[in-house]
Design an enzyme around this catalytic site. Structure first.
Site, short mmCIF file in Angstrom:
data_model
loop_
_atom_site.label_atom_id
_atom_site.label_comp_id
_atom_site.label_asym_id
_atom_site.label_seq_id
_atom_site.Cartn_x
_atom_site.Cartn_y
_atom_site.Cartn_z
N GLY A 81 33.14 -41.17 3.04
CA GLY A 81 33.24 -42.43 3.43
C GLY A 81 31.86 -43.15 2.70
N CYS A 89 32.53 -34.46 3.00
CA CYS A 89 31.34 -35.45 2.60
C CYS A 89 30.63 -35.82 3.93
CB CYS A 89 31.66 -36.41 1.60
SG CYS A 89 30.51 -37.21 0.74
N TYR A 90 31.19 -37.27 3.96
CA TYR A 90 30.68 -38.09 5.25
C TYR A 90 31.13 -37.31 6.32
CZ TYR A 90 30.32 -41.69 8.62
OH TYR A 90 30.13 -42.64 9.69
N HIS A 149 34.02 -32.66 -2.82
CA HIS A 149 35.53 -32.91 -2.88
C HIS A 149 36.24 -32.39 -3.13
CE1 HIS A 149 34.44 -37.27 -1.24
NE2 HIS A 149 33.33 -37.05 -1.97
N GLU A 171 39.45 -32.43 -2.98
CA GLU A 171 40.62 -33.20 -3.30
C GLU A 171 40.99 -33.63 -4.57
OE1 GLU A 171 38.28 -34.29 -1.39
OE2 GLU A 171 37.72 -36.27 -1.36
N ASP A 209 53.39 -47.75 -15.32
CA ASP A 209 53.70 -48.05 -13.81
C ASP A 209 54.62 -49.18 -13.73
OD1 ASP A 209 51.68 -46.45 -13.39
OD2 ASP A 209 50.11 -48.09 -13.06
N LYS A 222 49.26 -41.84 -10.70
CA LYS A 222 49.81 -42.04 -11.77
C LYS A 222 50.45 -40.78 -12.28
CE LYS A 222 48.64 -44.83 -14.86
NZ LYS A 222 49.04 -46.22 -14.81
#
Ligand code: XMP
Length: 527
Positions: free
Chosen positions: A51, A78-79, A187, A189, A246, A385
């Site tokens: 965050g 992280c946060y 991170h 992810e 998209d 995407k």
């Protein structure tokens, strides 16, 4: 089930996607509701997202300390890591150096025996969860991770061990194995973190579940189409087709669901790349027999952008004009619904969750005026995407469209720093075509490669005469989703050809520079 507490991360949904991809049910909750939801749903694991706040901030999102006493494994990212430390009275401080982008992580303690590492490699796909799992099982001793933080944990809380460090931060990962509570500063992810999926998979095993790799498949896509058909019934629908991946996939999904009741509207804003309108006509009208209406609105857009230079103001002006044109067109078709190709990063970067920061206003999100009487249909709103590309190829859309580089809704306007004029657009379009053609000739596949009109005039010399001309930047990016990116290490020879061609074929330009920034801290587009 795994619960993700969203402290305002740009990547909370990406964490949820990664966990979903490992076969688990996920629920993303706000910190204010977290304890109640955890008690109600009794998840097997909890992930605290990152965050933008600082744990010491006045209104920083926080969670009750009792979450650490529920006996449920926790991973703080992280946060999230800083918050665990803060709740346990350990020191969190502004880092000496803020870190954005790649860093080398050194694993210094593998909390479990080496035996567990040898037992199984890769990500589990069957069998019972292992008992003896370490957060860094099946990773290298040293590998690249992505960071995006200002604060850092100075020393871990009591009963926590430091598991990994980087050159700049001592506590890059920490864990209390007995309580199964872990914190990592990087991170896992984002795709650029090596072994990121492995680390999440290890955490799931620590939670006592068996991770199983999931794929998008035709049955899933059929389900999407059925859902759209069911929700739209016999309604008349229009779609905003830009020719990009998209909106193409979104429109085709709806076309497959409701056929003739869909009219796709292509608004030629004059902010498109060279050749865009022709490609669109060729592919969609001829291959798919879709109803397409091409609207020439070039003058309207240039007028709306007249004198506008601030990036957010540009995005707003373009968004507004799109809506005005669409509104006018929709009346012709008596439509009540509007299909948009909004994908998840558009939502999150336009402030999609309670505690996240707004990065950019993606022009296709939430811009509909109340009195417009068009309800949005956004079948791709929860996808990234690469997932959209997968859905597109399952639908049989040719690679020529599926593999097209993403192109932002506000078009070339956000690649022109300063005023958007016909002249600047013309210069940029020519330079951009050269960049894209040369990348294609060379045969490199990239997330995006394009030219940027920097608005910087510099001195040059042509035929012994002083000139004062434009500067074009080349942006070439490697990424697999829109949340993080690295600049492409293009061969010098290729850059040289592009540069020579641009200054020769676009005489207004006398300088070409290469953008070597990662995301974060830069974004992919300049505005
Ligand atoms: P940024 O610049 O935010 O871009 O790092 C991430 C990706 O999103 C594309 N982009 C947009 N796409 N509407 C869109 O549909 C927009 O307003 C928009 N702005 C950026 C960008 O090209 C990149 O691939």
């Amino acid at each position: 089930m795994i619960i993700i507490v969203d402290f305002g991360s740009q990547t909370a949904h990406l964490i949820s996607r990664r966990v979903r991809e490992l076969g688990q049910t996920v629920m993303v909750v706000e910190p204010e509701d977290a304890i109640a939801r955890i008690k109600e749903l009794n998840p097997q694991g909890i992930i605290f997202s990152g965050g933008p706040a600082s744990v010491y901030g006045k209104d920083s999102p926080i969670i009750d300390t009792q979450v650490l006493e529920l006996g449920i494994p926790i991973l703080g990212i992280c946060y999230g890591q800083q918050l665990i430390s803060h709740l346990l009275k350990a020191k969190v401080k502004p880092g000496d150096k803020k870190e954005y982008g790649p860093a080398t992580l050194q694993v210094i303690a593998r909390p479990r025996s080496g035996k567990a590492i040898l037992e199984r490699t890769g990500i589990a796909s069957e069998g019972a969860p292992r008992n003896d799992v370490g957060l860094f099982d099946n990773t290298a001793e040293e590998f690249t991770v992505w960071m995006s933080h200002g604060d850092e944990v100075k020393s871990p809380p009591e009963k926590f061990k430091i598991l990994a460090t980087t050159k700049t931060i001592p506590v890059a990962a920490m864990g209390n194995e007995k309580e199964k509570i872990y914190g990592i500063q990087f991170h896992p992810e984002v795709i650029h973190t090596q072994f990121g999926e492995q680390i999440l998979s290890n955490f799931l095993e620590i939670c006592g579940v068996v991770p199983i790799k999931q794929e998008l498949d035709p049955v899933f896509v059929e389900g999407l189409i059925d859902d759209i058909r069911e929700s739209l019934g016999q309604e008349k629908v229009i779609s905003a087709l830009s020719g990009g991946v998209d909106s193409s996939v979104a429109s085709l999904l709806v076309h497959k669901a409701i056929g003739e009741n869909l009219t796709s509207i292509y608004i030629d804003s004059g902010l498109m790349r060279e050749g865009e309108t022709d490609i669109l006509r060729d592919v969609f009208k001829e291959n798919y027999d879709m109803k397409i209406e091409v609207v020439d609105a070039k003058d309207e857009f240039l007028k709306a952008l007249d004198g506008v230079t601030e990036p957010e103001a540009k995005r707003m002006a373009i968004g507004r004009t799109f809506i005005e044109v669409l509104e006018r067109e929709s009346k012709k078709y008596k439509a009540n619904f509007l299909v948009q190709g909004t994908i998840y990063p558009d939502v999150i970067e336009s402030k999609g969750s309670k505690h996240s920061e707004k990065i950019k206003s993606h022009h296709n999100v939430g811009g509909l005026p109340e009195d417009m009487n068009l309800t949005l249909v956004e079948p791709l709103r929860t996808f990234y995407k690469d997932e959209v590309r997968k859905i597109g190829s399952i639908l049989g859309i040719p690679d020529a469209i599926i593999k097209r580089q993403p192109f932002p809704g506000p078009g070339l306007a956000v690649r022109i720093v300063g005023p958007v004029t016909e002249e600047n657009l013309k210069i940029l379009r020519k330079a951009d075509k050269i960049v894209r053609d040369e990348i294609e000739n060379y045969g490199i596949e990239l997330w995006q490669a394009f030219a940027v009109f920097t608005g910087i005039k510099t001195t040059g010399v042509r035929g012994d005469q002083r000139v004062y001309g434009e500067t074009i930047a080349i942006r070439a990016i490697e990424a697999t989703d829109a949340m993080s990116a690295d600049f492409a290490k293009l061969p010098w020879g290729l850059l040289q050809v592009m540069s020579n061609r641009i200054v020769t074929e676009v005489p207004e330009v006398n300088r070409v520079v290469y953008d070597i920034s990662t995301k974060p801290p830069a974004t992919m587009e300049w505005e």
